[in-house]
Design a protein around this motif. Sequence first.
Motif, PDB file in Angstrom:
ATOM      1  N   LYS A  63      35.362  32.685  49.622  1.00  0.00           N
ATOM      2  CA  LYS A  63      36.298  32.888  50.484  1.00  0.00           C
ATOM      3  C   LYS A  63      37.444  31.539  50.100  1.00  0.00           C
ATOM      4  CE  LYS A  63      37.958  32.041  55.852  1.00  0.00           C
ATOM      5  NZ  LYS A  63      36.906  31.641  56.889  1.00  0.00           N
ATOM      6  N   TYR A  64      38.725  32.280  49.990  1.00  0.00           N
ATOM      7  CA  TYR A  64      39.026  31.441  49.258  1.00  0.00           C
ATOM      8  C   TYR A  64      40.907  32.471  49.620  1.00  0.00           C
ATOM      9  CZ  TYR A  64      40.068  35.147  45.323  1.00  0.00           C
ATOM     10  OH  TYR A  64      40.310  35.974  44.825  1.00  0.00           O
ATOM     11  N   ILE A  65      41.738  31.046  49.320  1.00  0.00           N
ATOM     12  CA  ILE A  65      43.374  32.372  49.160  1.00  0.00           C
ATOM     13  C   ILE A  65      44.522  31.975  48.521  1.00  0.00           C
ATOM     14  CG2 ILE A  65      42.994  31.984  52.072  1.00  0.00           C
ATOM     15  CD1 ILE A  65      44.722  29.016  52.015  1.00  0.00           C
ATOM     16  N   SER A  66      45.215  32.069  48.183  1.00  0.00           N
ATOM     17  CA  SER A  66      46.159  31.899  46.839  1.00  0.00           C
ATOM     18  C   SER A  66      47.437  31.671  47.418  1.00  0.00           C
ATOM     19  CB  SER A  66      46.175  32.816  45.408  1.00  0.00           C
ATOM     20  OG  SER A  66      47.772  33.107  45.095  1.00  0.00           O
ATOM     21  N   ASN A  67      47.543  30.084  46.870  1.00  0.00           N
ATOM     22  CA  ASN A  67      49.580  29.402  47.052  1.00  0.00           C
ATOM     23  C   ASN A  67      49.852  29.219  45.737  1.00  0.00           C
ATOM     24  OD1 ASN A  67      48.901  28.872  49.854  1.00  0.00           O
ATOM     25  ND2 ASN A  67      47.373  26.855  49.616  1.00  0.00           N
ATOM     26  N   ARG A  68      51.078  29.367  45.956  1.00  0.00           N
ATOM     27  CA  ARG A  68      52.208  29.303  44.659  1.00  0.00           C
ATOM     28  C   ARG A  68      52.881  28.711  45.479  1.00  0.00           C
ATOM     29  NH1 ARG A  68      53.710  32.698  40.957  1.00  0.00           N
ATOM     30  NH2 ARG A  68      52.884  34.106  42.057  1.00  0.00           N
TER      31      ARG A  68
ATOM     32  N   MET B 206      33.982  39.579  20.768  1.00  0.00           N
ATOM     33  CA  MET B 206      33.652  38.901  22.367  1.00  0.00           C
ATOM     34  C   MET B 206      31.781  38.605  22.857  1.00  0.00           C
ATOM     35  SD  MET B 206      34.341  36.667  24.399  1.00  0.00           S
ATOM     36  CE  MET B 206      36.752  37.029  24.311  1.00  0.00           C
ATOM     37  N   ALA B 207      30.813  37.559  23.298  1.00  0.00           N
ATOM     38  CA  ALA B 207      29.923  38.021  23.292  1.00  0.00           C
ATOM     39  C   ALA B 207      29.860  38.784  24.886  1.00  0.00           C
ATOM     40  CB  ALA B 207      28.593  36.161  23.429  1.00  0.00           C
ATOM     41  N   ASP B 208      29.014  38.933  25.381  1.00  0.00           N
ATOM     42  CA  ASP B 208      29.012  39.486  27.057  1.00  0.00           C
ATOM     43  C   ASP B 208      29.245  38.120  27.654  1.00  0.00           C
ATOM     44  OD1 ASP B 208      28.795  42.053  26.573  1.00  0.00           O
ATOM     45  OD2 ASP B 208      26.476  41.645  26.963  1.00  0.00           O
ATOM     46  N   SER B 209      29.671  37.774  28.843  1.00  0.00           N
ATOM     47  CA  SER B 209      29.935  36.411  29.714  1.00  0.00           C
ATOM     48  C   SER B 209      29.900  36.760  30.847  1.00  0.00           C
ATOM     49  CB  SER B 209      31.486  35.628  29.549  1.00  0.00           C
ATOM     50  OG  SER B 209      31.953  35.728  30.257  1.00  0.00           O
ATOM     51  N   PRO B 210      29.421  36.193  31.820  1.00  0.00           N
ATOM     52  CA  PRO B 210      28.861  36.369  33.166  1.00  0.00           C
ATOM     53  C   PRO B 210      30.268  35.854  34.086  1.00  0.00           C
ATOM     54  CG  PRO B 210      28.420  34.227  32.601  1.00  0.00           C
ATOM     55  CD  PRO B 210      28.593  34.952  31.749  1.00  0.00           C
ATOM     56  N   LEU B 211      31.095  35.403  33.259  1.00  0.00           N
ATOM     57  CA  LEU B 211      32.769  35.834  34.650  1.00  0.00           C
ATOM     58  C   LEU B 211      33.409  36.751  34.689  1.00  0.00           C
ATOM     59  CD1 LEU B 211      33.749  32.385  32.697  1.00  0.00           C
ATOM     60  CD2 LEU B 211      32.352  32.960  34.597  1.00  0.00           C
ATOM     61  N   HIS B 212      34.505  36.673  35.076  1.00  0.00           N
ATOM     62  CA  HIS B 212      34.847  38.115  35.703  1.00  0.00           C
ATOM     63  C   HIS B 212      36.620  37.835  35.372  1.00  0.00           C
ATOM     64  CE1 HIS B 212      32.937  39.206  39.870  1.00  0.00           C
ATOM     65  NE2 HIS B 212      32.022  39.435  38.424  1.00  0.00           N
TER      66      HIS B 212
ATOM     67  N   THR C 125      50.476  38.116  45.417  1.00  0.00           N
ATOM     68  CA  THR C 125      50.905  37.132  46.925  1.00  0.00           C
ATOM     69  C   THR C 125      50.598  37.537  48.508  1.00  0.00           C
ATOM     70  OG1 THR C 125      52.921  39.337  47.253  1.00  0.00           O
ATOM     71  CG2 THR C 125      52.852  37.035  45.968  1.00  0.00           C
ATOM     72  N   ILE C 126      49.712  38.844  49.003  1.00  0.00           N
ATOM     73  CA  ILE C 126      49.032  39.289  49.360  1.00  0.00           C
ATOM     74  C   ILE C 126      47.305  39.334  49.563  1.00  0.00           C
ATOM     75  CG2 ILE C 126      48.567  41.468  51.588  1.00  0.00           C
ATOM     76  CD1 ILE C 126      50.741  42.892  49.851  1.00  0.00           C
ATOM     77  N   ASP C 127      46.814  38.127  50.803  1.00  0.00           N
ATOM     78  CA  ASP C 127      45.725  37.745  50.672  1.00  0.00           C
ATOM     79  C   ASP C 127      44.753  38.683  50.695  1.00  0.00           C
ATOM     80  OD1 ASP C 127      46.416  35.312  50.555  1.00  0.00           O
ATOM     81  OD2 ASP C 127      45.886  35.185  52.940  1.00  0.00           O
ATOM     82  N   ASN C 128      44.540  40.125  51.629  1.00  0.00           N
ATOM     83  CA  ASN C 128      43.960  41.137  51.694  1.00  0.00           C
ATOM     84  C   ASN C 128      43.731  41.557  50.637  1.00  0.00           C
ATOM     85  OD1 ASN C 128      45.956  42.538  51.535  1.00  0.00           O
ATOM     86  ND2 ASN C 128      45.647  42.933  53.638  1.00  0.00           N
ATOM     87  N   LYS C 129      45.028  41.992  49.457  1.00  0.00           N
ATOM     88  CA  LYS C 129      44.829  42.039  48.182  1.00  0.00           C
ATOM     89  C   LYS C 129      43.938  41.566  47.010  1.00  0.00           C
ATOM     90  CE  LYS C 129      47.120  45.985  49.450  1.00  0.00           C
ATOM     91  NZ  LYS C 129      46.358  46.887  49.345  1.00  0.00           N
ATOM     92  N   LEU C 130      43.170  40.017  46.805  1.00  0.00           N
ATOM     93  CA  LEU C 130      42.932  39.625  46.175  1.00  0.00           C
ATOM     94  C   LEU C 130      41.786  39.909  45.870  1.00  0.00           C
ATOM     95  CD1 LEU C 130      43.425  35.927  48.054  1.00  0.00           C
ATOM     96  CD2 LEU C 130      44.534  36.241  46.001  1.00  0.00           C
ATOM     97  N   PRO C 131      41.331  39.600  44.022  1.00  0.00           N
ATOM     98  CA  PRO C 131      39.943  39.959  43.826  1.00  0.00           C
ATOM     99  C   PRO C 131      38.623  39.319  44.832  1.00  0.00           C
ATOM    100  CG  PRO C 131      41.293  39.390  42.072  1.00  0.00           C
ATOM    101  CD  PRO C 131      41.898  38.737  43.178  1.00  0.00           C
ATOM    102  N   PRO C 132      37.828  40.473  45.503  1.00  0.00           N
ATOM    103  CA  PRO C 132      36.727  39.873  46.308  1.00  0.00           C
ATOM    104  C   PRO C 132      35.533  39.817  45.033  1.00  0.00           C
ATOM    105  CG  PRO C 132      36.121  42.082  45.882  1.00  0.00           C
ATOM    106  CD  PRO C 132      37.700  41.840  45.336  1.00  0.00           C
ATOM    107  N   ASN C 133      35.492  38.064  46.061  1.00  0.00           N
ATOM    108  CA  ASN C 133      33.722  37.197  44.972  1.00  0.00           C
ATOM    109  C   ASN C 133      33.893  37.101  43.912  1.00  0.00           C
ATOM    110  OD1 ASN C 133      33.275  36.952  47.600  1.00  0.00           O
ATOM    111  ND2 ASN C 133      32.170  39.319  47.295  1.00  0.00           N
TER     112      ASN C 133
END
Length: 545
Positions: free
Chosen positions: A95-100, A1-7, A18-26
């Motif tokens: 800035k984003y939020i996660s909804n199920r 796998m080549a190096d990727s800029p994606l996380h 399920t907890i917004d403050n635990k979401l991966p930053p940026n």
Amino acid sequence: MADSPLHTGCIKTIYETTIDNKLPPNPIVQVLNIKPIIQNPAAQQAQQAQQAQLTRIRLILSDGVSFMNAMLGSQLNDLVTEKKIVPFSIVRLVKYISNRIGNRSSSLAQRSMSDLSANIFPIKSLNPYQNKWTIKARVTQKSNIRHWSNPRGEGKLFSVNLLDETGEIKATIFQEQVDKFYELLEEKKVYYITKAKVGMARKQFSTLTNDYELTFELGTEVTPCFDDDLPVLRYSFVQLAELGNIEKDVIVVKLTLWDRFAEMFDSPVDSVVAFKAVKVSDYNGRSLSLVPSGMVVVDPDTPEGIKLRGWYDSVGRTENFLTHSGLSANSFGSGTDFISNVRKTLSQVKEEGLGMGEKDFFTTKATVIFFKQENFSYPACKDCKKKVIDEGNGWRCEKCQRTWPAPDHRYIMSLNVSDPTGAIWMSAFEEVGEKLLGHSANEMMSLKVSFSLVRCRHASWEDVLENRINPQSDTQLIQERDEEEKFRAVFSEANFKSYIFKCRAKNETFNDTSRVRYSIISAEPVDIIKEGNELAALIEQYDKL
């Protein structure tokens, strides 16, 4: 796998958190698709002027492993309408939020890039009877965008050649899909491709051996792949010696590059160069020409390239080569000796039946005694040189799918040549025609058209002048008559000149009738001094008998 800029893995983490403050930053992700969603389709026309404010936009985001749906905040719609974000853009989510949303998002989120890899079809297995498939392929060649215009409308297209371990296939992209995929598809990069149409290949427009080709449609999906485990290019090398029964390692053949290949070619002397998609022709003997869809690779990293480099560095650099100017098509085509300067008379050409079997080539000294002036040229495409069709509002090339305001006329003339033993009708083409007449085909057509419009309804210029309606047009008529005299004079001045012709004789069948056609490959004016010396040598040999 080549190096990727994606996380990598951030999509799965977002989905499971399920907890917004635990979401991966940026997190950095890629936009795979963009789809506007108008909530009231019946009001679509009324909303067009305010679409950026009234339309919600759905995105599909990927981290290179998994992907999921996302809704763009309406205040950010300008990023899409102003094309700051387009399919396959890489973005950072500040800035984003996660909804199920029930089970639907669950199923979507669990679908991953690994699922695509698990369902890969080999290119050689593609056929029109398969509905669901995905290929993983490298783009080996991408054409420029070409435009066409005809009575049915206008449009644009481009094509790519795709390669995997099993084979190659051509894909063609039309109209709106050109804007979507042209910047995305890059040479040497790897992609997942699915939902394209598989059809029969049009061999006249492709240099690949695959019986099928792809056409991108509205639902076609293309996803970049960061794996780099596919071959870069596939060659089918042919040795120069295989073009005929010629001693190997001593041949240099002329190869012509056109357009962008000619402009970009800067290979240093002594380089090893691989040419892909080369056309073999009989022009001036045996020559090669790179087709528009071909490729040029300097110092290719292939076993054949390494072997050739080793041979050239060890012994080839000091070898003496026979250059292309010393070759003839007969040398390659039939395995006989090179076309020598030993000439044949026209009667010998007929008596020996040259051209009755395979193509034969010969040299002769003859004098031009007559040109057919009615049809001496054809209207040609400015790119491929094939014949174009007059559609009233332009000249249409079926091969290039382009319409030109005016054609490029090229010689295809018939002339009669003779020597003391007989006469033969021969054909001459562009370069030979210019040498014989001293004018280009475009110049000759310009002269012909200037008087043909007046003569089309009259048998002679006397009829024209007798039937004139407006005496004030006498000056114009006289000028047009002068144009015709200039036109006829070009042919008259070209008659009764002698040349050394190198010719090809080939048996052709038309309407169940076979006949040998003679074509002039090259024509050189007779060198009187050289001819005199050769005649003196022949006389001296005769005296010794």
